[in-house]
Scaffold this active site. Structure first.
Site, PDB file in Angstrom:
ATOM      1  N   LYS A 171       0.834  -1.197   0.000  1.00 40.16           N
ATOM      2  CA  LYS A 171       0.000   0.000   0.000  1.00 40.16           C
ATOM      3  C   LYS A 171       0.874   1.253   0.000  1.00 40.16           C
ATOM      4  O   LYS A 171       1.959   1.277   0.607  1.00 40.16           O
ATOM      5  CB  LYS A 171      -0.902   0.030   1.244  1.00 40.16           C
ATOM      6  CG  LYS A 171      -1.912  -1.098   1.321  1.00 40.16           C
ATOM      7  CD  LYS A 171      -2.952  -1.041   0.227  1.00 40.16           C
ATOM      8  CE  LYS A 171      -4.061  -2.061   0.456  1.00 40.16           C
ATOM      9  NZ  LYS A 171      -5.021  -2.088  -0.665  1.00 40.16           N
ATOM     10  N   ASP A 200      -0.473   0.184  -4.404  1.00 39.73           N
ATOM     11  CA  ASP A 200      -1.919   0.423  -4.394  1.00 39.73           C
ATOM     12  C   ASP A 200      -2.210   1.636  -3.527  1.00 39.73           C
ATOM     13  O   ASP A 200      -1.935   1.627  -2.318  1.00 39.73           O
ATOM     14  CB  ASP A 200      -2.628  -0.818  -3.835  1.00 39.73           C
ATOM     15  CG  ASP A 200      -4.141  -0.682  -3.844  1.00 39.73           C
ATOM     16  OD1 ASP A 200      -4.658   0.371  -4.238  1.00 39.73           O
ATOM     17  OD2 ASP A 200      -4.815  -1.661  -3.450  1.00 39.73           O
ATOM     18  N   GLU A 226      -1.976   0.989  -8.671  1.00 38.78           N
ATOM     19  CA  GLU A 226      -3.392   0.639  -8.573  1.00 38.78           C
ATOM     20  C   GLU A 226      -4.200   1.758  -7.927  1.00 38.78           C
ATOM     21  O   GLU A 226      -3.776   2.346  -6.923  1.00 38.78           O
ATOM     22  CB  GLU A 226      -3.524  -0.651  -7.752  1.00 38.78           C
ATOM     23  CG  GLU A 226      -4.925  -1.206  -7.673  1.00 38.78           C
ATOM     24  CD  GLU A 226      -4.935  -2.580  -7.004  1.00 38.78           C
ATOM     25  OE1 GLU A 226      -5.932  -2.886  -6.319  1.00 38.78           O
ATOM     26  OE2 GLU A 226      -3.959  -3.345  -7.156  1.00 38.78           O
ATOM     27  N   GLU A 252     -11.708  -2.224  -9.049  1.00 40.32           N
ATOM     28  CA  GLU A 252     -12.336  -2.892  -7.907  1.00 40.32           C
ATOM     29  C   GLU A 252     -13.539  -2.127  -7.385  1.00 40.32           C
ATOM     30  O   GLU A 252     -14.386  -2.705  -6.694  1.00 40.32           O
ATOM     31  CB  GLU A 252     -11.331  -3.105  -6.777  1.00 40.32           C
ATOM     32  CG  GLU A 252     -10.890  -1.837  -6.077  1.00 40.32           C
ATOM     33  CD  GLU A 252      -9.841  -2.091  -5.007  1.00 40.32           C
ATOM     34  OE1 GLU A 252     -10.167  -1.921  -3.820  1.00 40.32           O
ATOM     35  OE2 GLU A 252      -8.713  -2.453  -5.363  1.00 40.32           O
ATOM     36  N   ASP A 274     -13.962  -7.139  -9.675  1.00 40.31           N
ATOM     37  CA  ASP A 274     -14.086  -7.950  -8.460  1.00 40.31           C
ATOM     38  C   ASP A 274     -15.400  -8.720  -8.549  1.00 40.31           C
ATOM     39  O   ASP A 274     -16.479  -8.132  -8.550  1.00 40.31           O
ATOM     40  CB  ASP A 274     -14.085  -7.045  -7.231  1.00 40.31           C
ATOM     41  CG  ASP A 274     -14.126  -7.812  -5.914  1.00 40.31           C
ATOM     42  OD1 ASP A 274     -14.580  -8.977  -5.905  1.00 40.31           O
ATOM     43  OD2 ASP A 274     -13.715  -7.240  -4.892  1.00 40.31           O
ATOM     44  N   HIS A 301      -9.296  -8.718  -7.515  1.00 40.81           N
ATOM     45  CA  HIS A 301      -9.299  -8.027  -6.218  1.00 40.81           C
ATOM     46  C   HIS A 301     -10.032  -8.899  -5.212  1.00 40.81           C
ATOM     47  O   HIS A 301     -11.228  -9.166  -5.352  1.00 40.81           O
ATOM     48  CB  HIS A 301     -10.004  -6.671  -6.330  1.00 40.81           C
ATOM     49  CG  HIS A 301     -10.203  -5.999  -5.012  1.00 40.81           C
ATOM     50  ND1 HIS A 301     -11.421  -5.956  -4.366  1.00 40.81           N
ATOM     51  CD2 HIS A 301      -9.326  -5.366  -4.192  1.00 40.81           C
ATOM     52  CE1 HIS A 301     -11.299  -5.326  -3.222  1.00 40.81           C
ATOM     53  NE2 HIS A 301     -10.037  -4.945  -3.084  1.00 40.81           N
TER      54      HIS A 301
END
Length: 367
Positions: A171, A200, A226, A252, A274, A301
């Protein structure tokens, strides 16, 4: 001619499951639990199918209510093998209060149960029924780890590599970009140059902030960036992809194929539907085909137990996300990882068999 596979019964169950430890990202903050809403369909010939969706801690009771009070009446007596027809009926009957949101989550659980029932009734693993392309997927460890500093990230990465992963995601989206850069540098230095490393941002940034971050990350061979900004900002995504210089993954938080069309046209490099929130397997496959028409790969995801079956079925798969919202503690024979690969197996259906006894203490009654 085969007799119709009539739906005779529907049961919906709601669980709140604890995470093994607190986890953080840039938008949702600290996660300590997640919800699972499971649907069991029974046919008139005694066959069953299981579907489910999940939330990050809120909304599960509303999803269950939608299924029990509104969708159930649309399903009883229907031919479960006519999945496209059922999907359209659910969508049209509920679109006025949905066109995404909780409706998409509820439809996802039901649609997945329909496909599981159909695959089981035909004695086929889902990935073969859906196309049977490879039977496996390359998996990556998706960290929910914004709280971790460089040394902690390196140790987490060390454990993930020991577990068999050969690709890593961390992240980003801290208040100071310099901290994200330091964390990314530490993981890339540890991994070396050959293994994929993704980041992400969980929609954390404005367009300008995302472009600045992307440019700062380019020295670390980032496989994809992402969700750099909100999913609705197609013009912003186009600028980030063009000016930031990194491949973009997104999807997602999209709920319709029409949203995906705009996102793909904005220039993203990896489509990320997703199955648990886009309306189920039926709509996920539509997105995969749309991506194929744009010569683009599909990643995933969450709910890797289901996405394994889908990525194993299609000709344009990318990496399979595996993160700590997994259900390994609560299902029989969870998929195994070896040298970065997960294999889908040959059990009829999608292969996810809940251990209801283990789930019982976490069940939310009523509703």
């Amino acid at each position: 001619m085969n007799a119709p596979l009539r739906i005779a019964g529907i049961e919906t169950r709601h669980f709140v499951l604890p995470l093994s430890h607190p986890m953080t990202d840039a938008t949702h903050g600290v996660h300590t639990e997640f919800e699972v809403v499971a649907v069991c369909l029974e046919s008139d010939c005694g066959r069953s199918g299981i579907g489910y969706t999940y939330t990050i801690g809120r909304g599960g009771a509303a999803i269950r209510s939608l299924i029990q009070r509104d969708i159930k009446t649309l399903l009883l007596g229907a031919d479960a093998s006519r999945i496209e027809q059922i999907w359209e009926r659910m969508w049209r009957c509920l679109h006025y209060v949905g066109r995404g949101g909780l409706v998409a989550f509820a439809m996802s659980a039901v649609d997945t149960a329909l496909w599981d029932l159909l695959a089981r009734s035909q004695g086929q693993p889902l990935w073969k029924l859906l196309g049977g392309y490879s039977g496996q997927a390359r998996a990556y460890a998706g960290g929910i780890d914004l709280q971790l500093g460089p040394d902690e990230l390196v140790e987490q990465t060390r454990c993930n590599l020991a577990a068999g992963f050969r690709a890593i995601k961390i992240k980003v989206g801290r208040d100071k970009l310099s901290e994200d850069i330091a964390r990314l540098r530490a993981v890339r230095d540890f991994l070396g140059p050959d293994l994929p490393l993704m980041v992400d941002a969980n929609m954390r940034w404005t367009t300008e902030q995302a472009i600045r971050a992307a440019r700062s990350f380019r020295d670390y061979d980032v496989y994809w960036l992402e969700e750099p900004t909100i999913p609705d900002d197609y013009a912003g995504l186009r600028r980030i992809a063009r000016e930031g210089g990194l491949p973009i993954a997104a999807g997602e938080n999209l709920r319709t194929i029409y949203e995906f069309r705009h996102t793909l046209e904005a220039g993203i490099a990896f489509a990320e539907p997703d199955v648990s929130n886009i309306g189920g397997i039926t709509n996920w496959l539509r997105v995969a085909r749309l991506a194929y028409a744009h010569n683009l790969p599909v990643t995933s995801h969450g709910v890797h137990e289901l996405h394994l079956q889908l990525l194993a079925a299609i000709p344009n798969p990318s990496l399979l996300e595996v993160h700590s919202f997994g259900l390994e503690r609560f299902i029989k024979n969870p998929p195994q990882l070896k040298d970065g690969i997960m294999r889908a197996g040959d059990e009829p259906g999608h292969g996810v068999q809940f251990e209801w006894d283990k789930l019982r203490e976490f069940e939310v009654k009523g509703g």
